[in-house]
Enzyme design. Structure first.
Site: not given
Ligand code: HMG
Length: 402
Positions: A35, A85, A117, A158, A208, A240, A249, A283, A315
């Site tokens: 969705d 990176e 990052c 992302t 993460s 970030h 969050k 990102n 990370s």
């Molecule tokens: P996921 O399992 O795909 O998604 O992972 P989810 O099921 O957790 O859903 C995400 C949100 O969407 C949730 O909201 C759902 O409720 C909502 P929340 O509970 O979080 O408020 N949702 C909806 N909302 C409206 N309509 C809908 C609907 N369906 C679901 N229909 C995850 C999400 C971010 C974990 C994934 O995308 C991921 O693994 N991303 C990559 C890692 C990442 O970005 N981590 C962030 C922190 S680490 C960081 O920032 C460092 C980084 O930049 C790297 C570096 O440092 O180099 C990543």
């Protein structure tokens, strides 16, 4: 003679570049059977920047720095710190390709720094250290990254790519003062990483997110313990942004942990302006915080004299909470219209075109020429004898270092 008196060190100029192509989240959602509101509302992303065949972190970095060079010239740039990176070589700094493309002075030093990052913020603070030793110099810090996850994985929504270049000077910077107090937090964890043999990141998404929240609290505590300004002092907060919802969050969690009510109005006031560019870019790893900063500055009323809080997270993990103070008249030095034009000028691509770009072997060691696609003026033209061959159409710019 070296002048070691530093009165007002900080950001003298800042500019952003992103890719030639963009992918609308609806395209990705339809292809992945998701969705689209999960992307748009759930993680807060509308589009992601997609690099052309002939774009990489070097071409993005050069494109970000070019307007700064056009405005200030190359004189007195003593150091180039490139943070990424998405390195293109295990040994040579990607900054050297940029140094050549921009015609920077041979007597500048060039280095690449890495810590996920967080590296761009390390670059900024290293620049401050160098400027404290010699206030006659200028330091160019370039944050540049392409965020890439496996096709079909939850991280794919992302993805994004961008570069932000910052020129740091020791006296009377035009944009902002870099305030002296910083809070740090480091912890050896495996929330996100990319082994040398992979072109896409490995990630434990939920871990993460939890690690980012914890690191924010710890870095802010360290900042406050060191005598930093109270949280009520800031005109805005800039985080970030791996996806824009992450900023919300983290901020909500931070305010709650300090007993501050985080209602919708407060969140909107503190964060909204800093998320506009990131919603459209995705990102950009180490560039992402500075994309957020530019978004804030380009979309806010006059913040002259006000303090802005920045939270850098990489990370692995390292976090830093630090602050800047906006200089009077800083808005005259921004390029909001150019930045917005370049975002709007990206060519939207279909999911098929996105997959075709993803499936090309960009870095398998074989000789190849890259399709002419980028409109940035800097391109990765070929790989020949395992060497990356870059070219530019920008006049008065070339391999000045020979
Ligand atoms: P996921 O399992 O795909 O998604 O992972 P989810 O099921 O957790 O859903 C995400 C949100 O969407 C949730 O909201 C759902 O409720 C909502 P929340 O509970 O979080 O408020 N949702 C909806 N909302 C409206 N309509 C809908 C609907 N369906 C679901 N229909 C995850 C999400 C971010 C974990 C994934 O995308 C991921 O693994 N991303 C990559 C890692 C990442 O970005 N981590 C962030 C922190 S680490 C960081 O920032 C460092 C980084 O930049 C790297 C570096 O440092 O180099 C990543």
């Amino acid at each position: 003679m070296t002048n070691t008196t530093v009165n007002s060190l900080g950001i003298h100029d800042i500019a952003l570049a992103t890719t030639t192509f963009s992918l609308d989240m609806k395209e990705l959602a339809d292809a992945n059977g998701v969705d689209v509101n999960k992307y748009r509302t759930g993680i807060g992303q509308d589009m992601q920047s997609v690099p052309a065949d002939d774009e990489d972190i070097v071409t993005l970095a050069a494109a970000a720095a070019q307007p700064i060079i056009d405005r200030h010239g190359v004189d007195d740039i003593s150091t180039v710190i490139l943070a990424t990176e998405t390195g293109v070589d295990q040994s040579k700094s990607a900054g050297l390709f940029v140094h050549s493309l921009l015609g920077l002075p041979p007597n500048a030093r060039v280095v690449e720094v890495k810590q996920a990052c967080y590296a761009g913020t390390a670059g900024l603070q290293f620049a401050a250290g160098l400027l404290s030793r010699n206030s006659d110099e200028k330091v160019l810090v370039i944050t540049t990254d392409i965020a890439r996850y496996d096709v079909g994985s939850s991280g794919e929504g992302t993805q994004g790519a961008a570069a932000v270049a910052l020129l740091l000077v020791a006296n009377d910077p035009a944009i902002a003062l870099l305030d002296p107090v910083s809070g740090f937090y480091s912890n050896d964890i495996m929330d996100f990483w990319r082994p040398n043999y992979r072109s896409t990141a490995r990630v434990d998404g939920k871990q993460s997110v939890a690690a980012y929240l914890e690191a924010t609290i710890q870095a802010v505590d360290d900042y406050l313990d060191k005598g930093g300004l109270p949280l009520s002092s800031f005109a805005a907060f800039c985080y970030h942004q791996p996806f824009t919802k992450m900023a919300y969050k983290a901020h909500k969690n931070l305010l709650h942990s300090h007993g501050i009510e985080a209602d919708a109005e407060r969140m909107e006031h503190d964060l909204a302006a800093s998320t506009i560019y990131n919603r459209a870019i995705g990102n950009s790893y180490t560039a992402s915080l500075y994309v957020g900063l530019l978004s804030l500055l380009d979309h806010s009323h006059d913040l002259s004299g006000q303090h802005i809080a920045l939270l850098s997270y990489g990370s692995g993990c390292v976090a830093e909470f630090f602050t800047i103070t906006m200089q009077p008249g800083y808005r005259e030095h921004l390029r909001a219209a150019d930045t917005q034009r370049s975002l709007a000028a990206r060519t939207p691509i279909s999911h098929e075109q996105y997959l075709a770009l993803r499936n090309k072997p960009a870095d398998d060691g074989h000789d190849r020429e890259f399709d002419v696609q980028t409109t940035s003026g800097f391109r990765l033209a070929a790989i020949s004898d395992e060497q990356r061959i870059y070219s530019t159409t920008i006049e008065h710019v070339g391999a000045a270092t020979g």
